[in-house]
Scaffold this motif. Structure first.
Motif, PDB file in Angstrom:
ATOM      1  N   SER A  18      30.132  25.718  48.671  1.00 18.37           N
ATOM      2  CA  SER A  18      30.333  25.842  47.221  1.00 18.37           C
ATOM      3  C   SER A  18      29.285  26.744  46.579  1.00 18.37           C
ATOM      4  O   SER A  18      28.688  26.405  45.552  1.00 18.37           O
ATOM      5  N   ILE A  19      29.071  27.907  47.193  1.00 20.25           N
ATOM      6  CA  ILE A  19      28.132  28.910  46.690  1.00 20.25           C
ATOM      7  C   ILE A  19      28.949  30.096  46.192  1.00 20.25           C
ATOM      8  O   ILE A  19      29.943  30.478  46.810  1.00 20.25           O
ATOM      9  N   ARG A  20      28.507  30.686  45.098  1.00 21.61           N
ATOM     10  CA  ARG A  20      29.193  31.871  44.574  1.00 21.61           C
ATOM     11  C   ARG A  20      29.018  33.035  45.540  1.00 21.61           C
ATOM     12  O   ARG A  20      27.929  33.281  46.053  1.00 21.61           O
ATOM     13  N   PHE A  21      30.103  33.775  45.783  1.00 24.44           N
ATOM     14  CA  PHE A  21      30.079  34.921  46.687  1.00 24.44           C
ATOM     15  C   PHE A  21      30.854  36.068  46.057  1.00 24.44           C
ATOM     16  O   PHE A  21      31.988  35.876  45.618  1.00 24.44           O
ATOM     17  N   GLU A  22      30.226  37.243  45.978  1.00 25.62           N
ATOM     18  CA  GLU A  22      30.882  38.417  45.410  1.00 25.62           C
ATOM     19  C   GLU A  22      30.565  39.637  46.265  1.00 25.62           C
ATOM     20  O   GLU A  22      29.452  39.773  46.759  1.00 25.62           O
ATOM     21  N   VAL A  23      31.541  40.515  46.386  1.00 29.16           N
ATOM     22  CA  VAL A  23      31.339  41.813  47.033  1.00 29.16           C
ATOM     23  C   VAL A  23      31.729  42.872  46.020  1.00 29.16           C
ATOM     24  O   VAL A  23      32.850  42.886  45.525  1.00 29.16           O
ATOM     25  N   ASP A  24      30.785  43.746  45.693  1.00 27.58           N
ATOM     26  CA  ASP A  24      31.030  44.815  44.729  1.00 27.58           C
ATOM     27  C   ASP A  24      31.038  46.148  45.475  1.00 27.58           C
ATOM     28  O   ASP A  24      30.005  46.595  45.958  1.00 27.58           O
ATOM     29  N   THR A  25      32.200  46.756  45.563  1.00 31.09           N
ATOM     30  CA  THR A  25      32.325  48.023  46.276  1.00 31.09           C
ATOM     31  C   THR A  25      31.964  49.205  45.392  1.00 31.09           C
ATOM     32  O   THR A  25      31.755  50.305  45.890  1.00 31.09           O
ATOM     33  N   LYS A  26      31.852  49.000  44.092  1.00 28.96           N
ATOM     34  CA  LYS A  26      31.561  50.090  43.165  1.00 28.96           C
ATOM     35  C   LYS A  26      30.064  50.334  42.981  1.00 28.96           C
ATOM     36  O   LYS A  26      29.641  51.445  42.750  1.00 28.96           O
ATOM     37  N   LYS A  27      29.248  49.270  43.052  1.00 27.04           N
ATOM     38  CA  LYS A  27      27.814  49.392  42.776  1.00 27.04           C
ATOM     39  C   LYS A  27      27.057  50.105  43.888  1.00 27.04           C
ATOM     40  O   LYS A  27      26.090  50.780  43.641  1.00 27.04           O
ATOM     41  N   GLY A  28      27.462  49.913  45.132  1.00 25.73           N
ATOM     42  CA  GLY A  28      26.777  50.581  46.234  1.00 25.73           C
ATOM     43  C   GLY A  28      27.140  52.054  46.244  1.00 25.73           C
ATOM     44  O   GLY A  28      28.176  52.466  45.726  1.00 25.73           O
ATOM     45  N   SER A  29      26.291  52.860  46.824  1.00 28.64           N
ATOM     46  CA  SER A  29      26.605  54.292  46.861  1.00 28.64           C
ATOM     47  C   SER A  29      27.259  54.634  48.193  1.00 28.64           C
ATOM     48  O   SER A  29      26.873  54.120  49.240  1.00 28.64           O
ATOM     49  N   GLY A  30      28.271  55.465  48.159  1.00 34.34           N
ATOM     50  CA  GLY A  30      28.945  55.889  49.383  1.00 34.34           C
ATOM     51  C   GLY A  30      29.644  54.728  50.062  1.00 34.34           C
ATOM     52  O   GLY A  30      30.496  54.087  49.481  1.00 34.34           O
ATOM     53  N   TYR A  33      28.075  48.440  50.192  1.00 38.66           N
ATOM     54  CA  TYR A  33      28.588  47.396  49.302  1.00 38.66           C
ATOM     55  C   TYR A  33      27.412  46.561  48.817  1.00 38.66           C
ATOM     56  O   TYR A  33      26.453  46.335  49.546  1.00 38.66           O
ATOM     57  N   ARG A  34      27.491  46.080  47.572  1.00 43.92           N
ATOM     58  CA  ARG A  34      26.520  45.118  47.063  1.00 43.92           C
ATOM     59  C   ARG A  34      27.126  43.737  47.255  1.00 43.92           C
ATOM     60  O   ARG A  34      28.248  43.475  46.823  1.00 43.92           O
ATOM     61  N   VAL A  35      26.390  42.864  47.907  1.00 40.12           N
ATOM     62  CA  VAL A  35      26.874  41.515  48.197  1.00 40.12           C
ATOM     63  C   VAL A  35      25.978  40.519  47.490  1.00 40.12           C
ATOM     64  O   VAL A  35      24.754  40.606  47.576  1.00 40.12           O
ATOM     65  N   ARG A  36      26.594  39.591  46.786  1.00 43.59           N
ATOM     66  CA  ARG A  36      25.855  38.534  46.090  1.00 43.59           C
ATOM     67  C   ARG A  36      26.280  37.199  46.692  1.00 43.59           C
ATOM     68  O   ARG A  36      27.459  36.880  46.760  1.00 43.59           O
ATOM     69  N   LEU A  37      25.284  36.447  47.140  1.00 48.84           N
ATOM     70  CA  LEU A  37      25.506  35.112  47.680  1.00 48.84           C
ATOM     71  C   LEU A  37      24.591  34.164  46.923  1.00 48.84           C
ATOM     72  O   LEU A  37      23.376  34.200  47.105  1.00 48.84           O
ATOM     73  N   GLY A  38      25.183  33.392  46.038  1.00 49.08           N
ATOM     74  CA  GLY A  38      24.375  32.543  45.167  1.00 49.08           C
ATOM     75  C   GLY A  38      23.580  33.410  44.216  1.00 49.08           C
ATOM     76  O   GLY A  38      24.139  34.237  43.499  1.00 49.08           O
ATOM     77  N   ASP A  39      22.256  33.267  44.243  1.00 51.18           N
ATOM     78  CA  ASP A  39      21.408  34.072  43.358  1.00 51.18           C
ATOM     79  C   ASP A  39      20.740  35.235  44.096  1.00 51.18           C
ATOM     80  O   ASP A  39      19.911  35.933  43.522  1.00 51.18           O
ATOM     81  N   LYS A  40      21.115  35.477  45.347  1.00 53.69           N
ATOM     82  CA  LYS A  40      20.516  36.556  46.136  1.00 53.69           C
ATOM     83  C   LYS A  40      21.491  37.716  46.273  1.00 53.69           C
ATOM     84  O   LYS A  40      22.694  37.519  46.398  1.00 53.69           O
ATOM     85  N   VAL A  41      20.929  38.936  46.248  1.00 55.79           N
ATOM     86  CA  VAL A  41      21.746  40.148  46.320  1.00 55.79           C
ATOM     87  C   VAL A  41      21.191  41.051  47.413  1.00 55.79           C
ATOM     88  O   VAL A  41      19.980  41.174  47.565  1.00 55.79           O
ATOM     89  N   SER A  42      22.090  41.688  48.157  1.00 57.29           N
ATOM     90  CA  SER A  42      21.669  42.626  49.187  1.00 57.29           C
ATOM     91  C   SER A  42      22.725  43.716  49.313  1.00 57.29           C
ATOM     92  O   SER A  42      23.859  43.577  48.850  1.00 57.29           O
ATOM     93  N   THR A  43      22.347  44.811  49.966  1.00 55.29           N
ATOM     94  CA  THR A  43      23.251  45.928  50.184  1.00 55.29           C
ATOM     95  C   THR A  43      23.719  45.913  51.626  1.00 55.29           C
ATOM     96  O   THR A  43      22.909  45.794  52.549  1.00 55.29           O
ATOM     97  N   LEU A  44      25.017  46.046  51.822  1.00 55.79           N
ATOM     98  CA  LEU A  44      25.611  46.020  53.153  1.00 55.79           C
ATOM     99  C   LEU A  44      26.136  47.406  53.488  1.00 55.79           C
ATOM    100  O   LEU A  44      26.950  47.963  52.757  1.00 55.79           O
ATOM    101  N   GLN A  45      25.657  47.958  54.593  1.00 55.44           N
ATOM    102  CA  GLN A  45      26.070  49.283  55.027  1.00 55.44           C
ATOM    103  C   GLN A  45      27.350  49.211  55.847  1.00 55.44           C
ATOM    104  O   GLN A  45      27.761  48.143  56.278  1.00 55.44           O
TER     105      GLN A  45
END
Length: 67
Positions: A18-30, A33-45
């Motif tokens: 029950s953790i929030r999960f988002e993948v933003d394909t627009k925020k990352g460059s090229g 992807y920007r991935v948000r899991l709960g309150d943490k954010v990271s970039t996925l190549q």
């Protein structure tokens, strides 16, 4: 493990806990992807190797064995 498989595993991980999960394909460059899991954010190549996967999961606070 490729990027899509990792995203599916993280989505399942978040849903089971029950953790929030988002993948933003627009925020990352090229092909990033920007991935948000709960309150943490990271970039996925796009090109992943075991070391990159470990670093990415560490930034999100997830153990590979939990996926």
């Amino acid at each position: 493990m490729n990027r899509d498989q990792l995203i599916r595993s993280l989505r399942r991980y978040a849903r089971n806990r029950s953790i929030r999960f988002e993948v933003d394909t627009k925020k990352g460059s090229g092909s990033h992807y920007r991935v948000r899991l709960g309150d943490k954010v990271s970039t996925l190549q796009n090109d992943l190797n075991p070391g990159r996967i470990e670093r990415f999961l560490k930034q999100l606070g997830v153990n590979l064995a939990d996926l």
